[in-house]
Scaffold this motif. Sequence first.
Motif, PDB file in Angstrom:
ATOM      1  N   PHE A  30     -24.524 -35.241  14.795  1.00  0.00           N
ATOM      2  CA  PHE A  30     -23.448 -35.500  15.248  1.00  0.00           C
ATOM      3  C   PHE A  30     -23.442 -36.084  17.050  1.00  0.00           C
ATOM      4  CE2 PHE A  30     -23.647 -32.271  12.035  1.00  0.00           C
ATOM      5  CZ  PHE A  30     -23.208 -33.003  11.167  1.00  0.00           C
ATOM      6  N   VAL A  31     -24.291 -35.817  17.696  1.00  0.00           N
ATOM      7  CA  VAL A  31     -24.355 -36.108  19.148  1.00  0.00           C
ATOM      8  C   VAL A  31     -24.057 -37.579  19.345  1.00  0.00           C
ATOM      9  CG1 VAL A  31     -25.776 -36.228  21.061  1.00  0.00           C
ATOM     10  CG2 VAL A  31     -26.328 -34.524  19.693  1.00  0.00           C
ATOM     11  N   PRO A  32     -24.295 -38.495  18.490  1.00  0.00           N
ATOM     12  CA  PRO A  32     -23.813 -40.035  18.933  1.00  0.00           C
ATOM     13  C   PRO A  32     -22.401 -39.928  18.908  1.00  0.00           C
ATOM     14  CG  PRO A  32     -25.989 -40.138  17.301  1.00  0.00           C
ATOM     15  CD  PRO A  32     -25.382 -38.609  17.662  1.00  0.00           C
ATOM     16  N   ALA A  33     -21.753 -39.489  17.929  1.00  0.00           N
ATOM     17  CA  ALA A  33     -20.295 -39.586  17.623  1.00  0.00           C
ATOM     18  C   ALA A  33     -19.620 -39.014  18.946  1.00  0.00           C
ATOM     19  CB  ALA A  33     -19.943 -39.121  16.314  1.00  0.00           C
ATOM     20  N   LEU A  34     -19.990 -37.625  19.060  1.00  0.00           N
ATOM     21  CA  LEU A  34     -19.545 -36.748  20.030  1.00  0.00           C
ATOM     22  C   LEU A  34     -19.773 -37.329  21.528  1.00  0.00           C
ATOM     23  CD1 LEU A  34     -20.502 -33.389  18.463  1.00  0.00           C
ATOM     24  CD2 LEU A  34     -18.237 -34.298  18.426  1.00  0.00           C
ATOM     25  N   SER A  35     -20.684 -37.847  21.759  1.00  0.00           N
ATOM     26  CA  SER A  35     -21.024 -38.410  23.009  1.00  0.00           C
ATOM     27  C   SER A  35     -20.092 -39.616  23.304  1.00  0.00           C
ATOM     28  CB  SER A  35     -22.365 -38.896  23.187  1.00  0.00           C
ATOM     29  OG  SER A  35     -23.230 -37.778  23.068  1.00  0.00           O
ATOM     30  N   PHE A  36     -19.990 -40.319  22.182  1.00  0.00           N
ATOM     31  CA  PHE A  36     -18.960 -41.815  22.317  1.00  0.00           C
ATOM     32  C   PHE A  36     -17.312 -41.273  22.471  1.00  0.00           C
ATOM     33  CE2 PHE A  36     -16.566 -44.807  19.615  1.00  0.00           C
ATOM     34  CZ  PHE A  36     -16.546 -45.741  20.683  1.00  0.00           C
ATOM     35  N   ALA A  37     -17.131 -40.106  21.815  1.00  0.00           N
ATOM     36  CA  ALA A  37     -16.085 -39.503  21.816  1.00  0.00           C
ATOM     37  C   ALA A  37     -15.484 -39.284  23.527  1.00  0.00           C
ATOM     38  CB  ALA A  37     -15.731 -38.400  20.967  1.00  0.00           C
ATOM     39  N   ARG A  38     -16.650 -38.478  23.841  1.00  0.00           N
ATOM     40  CA  ARG A  38     -16.416 -38.169  25.299  1.00  0.00           C
ATOM     41  C   ARG A  38     -16.302 -39.249  26.111  1.00  0.00           C
ATOM     42  NH1 ARG A  38     -20.165 -33.547  27.063  1.00  0.00           N
ATOM     43  NH2 ARG A  38     -18.265 -32.542  26.677  1.00  0.00           N
ATOM     44  N   GLN A  39     -17.152 -40.035  25.980  1.00  0.00           N
ATOM     45  CA  GLN A  39     -17.239 -41.471  26.868  1.00  0.00           C
ATOM     46  C   GLN A  39     -15.688 -42.077  27.023  1.00  0.00           C
ATOM     47  OE1 GLN A  39     -19.718 -44.350  25.395  1.00  0.00           O
ATOM     48  NE2 GLN A  39     -21.523 -43.272  26.141  1.00  0.00           N
ATOM     49  N   GLN A  40     -15.032 -42.076  25.796  1.00  0.00           N
ATOM     50  CA  GLN A  40     -13.965 -42.775  25.622  1.00  0.00           C
ATOM     51  C   GLN A  40     -12.797 -42.104  26.244  1.00  0.00           C
ATOM     52  OE1 GLN A  40     -13.827 -46.220  24.695  1.00  0.00           O
ATOM     53  NE2 GLN A  40     -15.754 -45.881  24.860  1.00  0.00           N
ATOM     54  N   GLY A  41     -13.082 -40.742  26.492  1.00  0.00           N
ATOM     55  CA  GLY A  41     -11.924 -39.860  27.183  1.00  0.00           C
ATOM     56  C   GLY A  41     -11.371 -39.134  26.154  1.00  0.00           C
ATOM     57  N   LEU A  42     -11.912 -38.698  24.991  1.00  0.00           N
ATOM     58  CA  LEU A  42     -11.477 -38.006  24.181  1.00  0.00           C
ATOM     59  C   LEU A  42     -11.923 -36.543  24.388  1.00  0.00           C
ATOM     60  CD1 LEU A  42     -11.760 -39.703  20.401  1.00  0.00           C
ATOM     61  CD2 LEU A  42      -9.550 -38.921  21.322  1.00  0.00           C
ATOM     62  N   ARG A  43     -11.102 -35.565  24.016  1.00  0.00           N
ATOM     63  CA  ARG A  43     -11.839 -34.003  24.472  1.00  0.00           C
ATOM     64  C   ARG A  43     -12.421 -33.618  23.067  1.00  0.00           C
ATOM     65  NH1 ARG A  43      -9.215 -31.323  28.332  1.00  0.00           N
ATOM     66  NH2 ARG A  43      -8.211 -32.955  29.688  1.00  0.00           N
TER      67      ARG A  43
END
Length: 367
Positions: A207-220
Amino acid sequence: MEWFRSIPKVELHAHLNGSIRDSTLLELARDLGQKGGVAFLDVEDVIMKNDRSLVEVFKLFDLIHVITTEHSTITRITKEVIEDFASENVVYLELRTTPKKNDSIGMSKRSYMEAVIQGLRDVASVDVHFVSRTEQAPSSLNSQSTENSFNGSAKKKIYVRLLLSIDRRETTVAALETVELALEMRDLGVVGVDLSGNPTVGEWDTFVPALSFARQQGLRVTLHCGEVPNRKEVQQMLDFVPERIGHACYFCEEDWRKLKDLNIPVEICLTSNIVTQSISSIDVHHFADLYRTQHPIALCTDDAGVFSTSLSQEYSLASSSFGIDKVDIFDLAYKAISLAFADHKVKDEVRKIFSSSKGQLSSVDQD
Ligand code: 6MZ
């Protein structure tokens, strides 16, 4: 209980399909039973049972998902869940749900979420604010909107924001799809993503790739963390420094130290933890230590339907179990606002609602 219902509250950890009314679930199961989709009596037994181990809870979710498959059902349960939270004076709700794909009925993750949004729009008895900053005119953020009446009485108001959940059964690609969808739906009130599902399934690395991408894009990001013993994963999750975590039942001294050093807020679900036996009894719940040390925490329901609870009951339980008086309970509810993933304008509006409710403190007997 009446007092706990009457104060404004903030709910940050509620799963849509875990928050369905028993009556609705039974009605839907009966309908599906008549069509031969499920054996109603078996379903009724499972639904009405009160003791649920974590293993049984996840079996129940599989059953609930069979019962709530249709778009129209998702719309209905969303509407009812909002009404139920609003009726007990939840004034800000972060509702989370796992977008589902089901080719056999033409459901995509997007169409699932559109059904959820339709549910928000369908609420008539409560003034629901769910569109985020870009679409919502500042004036409509005003907590005293004027057209607010329903059946002759003033409408309650609730701010709703959405979190899209990634289920631990999903692949890296599926998790990324959910994050993409969350990004596309930001203007409809999606503020973040959650990692949930059966904690004995799946690997953190998936799940790290998706969660890191979410974070990069400003999602919490919020993570279900330490729901079962898994030292390595707890450390990995804390190293990710999510904006919040849920549960934290199986933490060792070092995990607590790290959590506190990083000041990561915890969504506390008392009844859920006790019913699933993740915590053996309320008097040894980690709420006590986190509360005493003033670590950021928010009381939450998790699955109000599955665990037969409500946010008012969770506050009442905390008050009676840990000897917290009404002034401090009000303060605990107030402090949850700062942990919300909504933008500061919404938080300010929610704070105003709390300020205007402060009278409830002076007018009650402190016993
Ligand atoms: C982990 C949980 C959960 O997403 O279909 N869910 N995940 N721990 C819990 N504690 C008991 N309670 C609920 O809502 C149901 C889904 O939320 C997650 C599970 O993935 C469950 O299938 P939605 O609306």
